[in-house]
Design a protein around this motif. Structure first.
Motif, PDB file in Angstrom:
ATOM      1  N   LYS A  77      35.615  40.121  44.649  1.00  0.00           N
ATOM      2  CA  LYS A  77      35.606  40.729  45.984  1.00  0.00           C
ATOM      3  C   LYS A  77      35.934  42.221  45.943  1.00  0.00           C
ATOM      4  O   LYS A  77      35.706  42.928  46.933  1.00  0.00           O
ATOM      5  N   ILE A  78      36.470  42.704  44.827  1.00  0.00           N
ATOM      6  CA  ILE A  78      36.850  44.121  44.757  1.00  0.00           C
ATOM      7  C   ILE A  78      35.854  44.940  43.935  1.00  0.00           C
ATOM      8  O   ILE A  78      36.156  46.060  43.503  1.00  0.00           O
ATOM      9  N   THR A  79      34.652  44.377  43.710  1.00  0.00           N
ATOM     10  CA  THR A  79      33.596  45.132  43.041  1.00  0.00           C
ATOM     11  C   THR A  79      32.335  45.103  43.897  1.00  0.00           C
ATOM     12  O   THR A  79      32.238  44.345  44.863  1.00  0.00           O
ATOM     13  N   THR A  80      31.350  45.933  43.539  1.00  0.00           N
ATOM     14  CA  THR A  80      30.083  45.924  44.245  1.00  0.00           C
ATOM     15  C   THR A  80      29.482  44.525  44.239  1.00  0.00           C
ATOM     16  O   THR A  80      29.620  43.780  43.264  1.00  0.00           O
ATOM     17  N   ILE A 103      41.489  39.758  38.444  1.00  0.00           N
ATOM     18  CA  ILE A 103      40.207  40.429  38.675  1.00  0.00           C
ATOM     19  C   ILE A 103      40.289  41.952  38.581  1.00  0.00           C
ATOM     20  O   ILE A 103      39.252  42.619  38.502  1.00  0.00           O
ATOM     21  N   VAL A 104      41.506  42.500  38.545  1.00  0.00           N
ATOM     22  CA  VAL A 104      41.627  43.960  38.432  1.00  0.00           C
ATOM     23  C   VAL A 104      41.769  44.392  36.969  1.00  0.00           C
ATOM     24  O   VAL A 104      41.671  45.562  36.639  1.00  0.00           O
ATOM     25  N   ARG A 105      42.001  43.437  36.090  1.00  0.00           N
ATOM     26  CA  ARG A 105      42.128  43.655  34.644  1.00  0.00           C
ATOM     27  C   ARG A 105      43.344  44.520  34.287  1.00  0.00           C
ATOM     28  O   ARG A 105      43.258  45.425  33.478  1.00  0.00           O
ATOM     29  N   CYS A 106      44.454  44.192  34.921  1.00  0.00           N
ATOM     30  CA  CYS A 106      45.735  44.811  34.582  1.00  0.00           C
ATOM     31  C   CYS A 106      46.554  43.782  33.811  1.00  0.00           C
ATOM     32  O   CYS A 106      46.657  42.624  34.239  1.00  0.00           O
ATOM     33  N   ALA A 107      47.146  44.202  32.682  1.00  0.00           N
ATOM     34  CA  ALA A 107      47.867  43.254  31.833  1.00  0.00           C
ATOM     35  C   ALA A 107      49.257  42.905  32.351  1.00  0.00           C
ATOM     36  O   ALA A 107      49.971  42.118  31.721  1.00  0.00           O
ATOM     37  N   ASP A 108      49.666  43.487  33.488  1.00  0.00           N
ATOM     38  CA  ASP A 108      50.928  43.112  34.125  1.00  0.00           C
ATOM     39  C   ASP A 108      50.598  42.349  35.403  1.00  0.00           C
ATOM     40  O   ASP A 108      50.166  42.940  36.395  1.00  0.00           O
ATOM     41  N   PRO A 109      50.763  41.024  35.424  1.00  0.00           N
ATOM     42  CA  PRO A 109      50.326  40.205  36.563  1.00  0.00           C
ATOM     43  C   PRO A 109      50.919  40.619  37.902  1.00  0.00           C
ATOM     44  O   PRO A 109      50.229  40.602  38.923  1.00  0.00           O
ATOM     45  N   ALA A 110      52.192  41.007  37.935  1.00  0.00           N
ATOM     46  CA  ALA A 110      52.822  41.388  39.204  1.00  0.00           C
ATOM     47  C   ALA A 110      52.177  42.650  39.758  1.00  0.00           C
ATOM     48  O   ALA A 110      51.878  42.751  40.959  1.00  0.00           O
ATOM     49  N   THR A 111      51.955  43.636  38.899  1.00  0.00           N
ATOM     50  CA  THR A 111      51.307  44.872  39.338  1.00  0.00           C
ATOM     51  C   THR A 111      49.866  44.609  39.738  1.00  0.00           C
ATOM     52  O   THR A 111      49.349  45.220  40.686  1.00  0.00           O
ATOM     53  N   ALA A 112      49.213  43.692  39.044  1.00  0.00           N
ATOM     54  CA  ALA A 112      47.820  43.366  39.345  1.00  0.00           C
ATOM     55  C   ALA A 112      47.664  42.907  40.793  1.00  0.00           C
ATOM     56  O   ALA A 112      46.709  43.290  41.475  1.00  0.00           O
ATOM     57  N   PRO A 135      38.291  48.303  37.481  1.00  0.00           N
ATOM     58  CA  PRO A 135      38.205  46.962  36.896  1.00  0.00           C
ATOM     59  C   PRO A 135      36.981  46.772  36.003  1.00  0.00           C
ATOM     60  O   PRO A 135      37.064  46.117  34.957  1.00  0.00           O
ATOM     61  N   ARG A 136      35.857  47.358  36.385  1.00  0.00           N
ATOM     62  CA  ARG A 136      34.640  47.247  35.576  1.00  0.00           C
ATOM     63  C   ARG A 136      34.588  48.302  34.479  1.00  0.00           C
ATOM     64  O   ARG A 136      33.857  48.147  33.499  1.00  0.00           O
TER      65      ARG A 136
END
Length: 362
Positions: free
Chosen positions: A54-57, A183-192, A337-338
């Motif tokens: 949902k956060i990409t084209t 889906i944002v591809r951040c390795a810290d789940p809380a920040t993601a 993310p992409r």
């Protein structure tokens, strides 16, 4: 149009436009006898492809690649590799409104002025769609690097003013799985979670936002890089700044190093328990004098907000007259993310090229 090739020994040339029949890449200089894992290449492409969350084209492209040459019985032959990725979901009519109008902060005006002609459909050659070809080539570069134990990994380290805490890439058992868990591809789940909420909010407002991707190259040997104009960090910087929407690159201590004293910043040499020379700190980012020193190479890439926003903006048309334009079609509210896959691909292309160049000295 010049400048469509990258690399010296491992050299790629990309081709195609956003709304043409296909995009693709020619890879020249790839070593023979590399086992081509087609599932891995597709996995890398899937990380970059549109329509994945949902956060990409919401453009829908399978990004299924077709390898036309340079491979026999599942291995590279050393001859040029040709890869084609068909475009499947073009909606060119979404761009009819800007045929004669220049979108703010896009390449419309500069392309028109430089070439006297431009493909207004999705930006044509200036579209980030071109980067799928780089990711395909980068996947093959990664497979070549895997044979010599070099690994390239990245993640989203910030979105807007939300920064992930520092992550020691080497201490995470399965970094890739951790990063791909959101889906944002951040390795810290809380920040993601915070990042995803912010991007979704920005998307609903019809606006966009930027962010940063942090990357590390592990197990890079000493000696990669040429010490004058082809410094390893210079080539990494060029590679990253060639990616659409990139506005910044720093490595090691980066800009923060400018606030430090030499006594703080110097990386002291010592031997580890294996008898290898290492440094106690890594402010140099794994590169000294333009040449890799055997420590992990780390850098960050800053991406600007996507230029297409879904609100009215003032601009001019091809005659220079005042006009108004509003974004239409399918666009990313945040590219990072992409972009993780693109950053990794370009880093892998730089490292394999310098690795092969370094072999000339052996």
């Amino acid at each position: 149009m010049a400048g469509n090739s990258f690399g010296q020994v491992f050299r790629i040339t990309t081709f195609g436009e956003s709304h043409g029949a296909a995009i693709g890449v020619i890879i020249d200089g790839c070593p023979p006898n590399i086992a081509l894992d087609l599932d891995f290449i597709q996995y890398e492409l899937d990380k970059r492809k549109p329509g994945q969350s949902k956060i990409t084209t919401q453009r829908k492209e399978s990004d299924t690649c077709q390898i036309l040459s340079g491979v026999f019985e599942g291995k590279t032959t050393g001859t040029p590799i040709a890869i084609v990725i068909p475009n499947e979901d073009q909606k060119s009519k979404d761009y009819d409104h800007n045929k004669d109008t220049f979108r703010p902060s896009h390449a419309d005006y500069t392309y028109q002025h430089k070439y006297g002609i431009r493909d207004h459909r999705g930006g044509g050659r200036s579209s980030a769609r071109e980067t799928a070809a780089r990711v395909a080539a980068g996947a093959i570069a990664k497979l070549a690097l895997k044979k010599v134990g070099i690994e390239v990994v990245a993640h989203v380290s910030s979105v807007g003013t939300i920064d992930a805490p520092h992550i020691d890439f080497t201490s995470v058992e399965d970094f890739e799985a951790l990063r791909e868990s959101n889906i944002v591809r951040c390795a810290d789940p809380a920040t993601a979670k915070e990042m995803i909420n912010l991007i979704d909010q920005i998307r609903k407002e019809g606006d966009t936002i930027g962010g940063k991707v942090s990357c590390i190259i592990k197990n890079c040997p000493v000696g990669l890089g040429e010490p004058v104009f082809d410094k390893l960090h210079a080539d990494l910087g060029k590679a990253m700044l060639s990616i659409n929407a990139v506005h910044g690159f720093d490595y090691g201590s980066g800009f923060d190093g400018s606030t430090m004293r030499g006594s703080e910043h110097n990386d002291i040499f010592e031997k580890n328990h294996l008898g290898n020379v290492i440094t106690r700190t890594n402010f140099s980012g794994g590169i000294q004098g333009g040449i890799s020193n055997g420590m992990d190479i780390n850098f960050r890439v800053a991406f600007k907000p996507v230029a297409t926003i879904m609100t009215n903006q003032q601009t001019v048309n091809k005659d220079g007259d005042a006009a108004e334009i509003k974004g239409k079609g399918r666009h990313d509210p945040c590219v990072v993310p992409r972009a993780v896959a693109i950053v990794e691909a370009m880093a892998a292309l730089v490292i394999i090229d310098h690795y092969l160049r370094n072999n000339l000295y052996q």
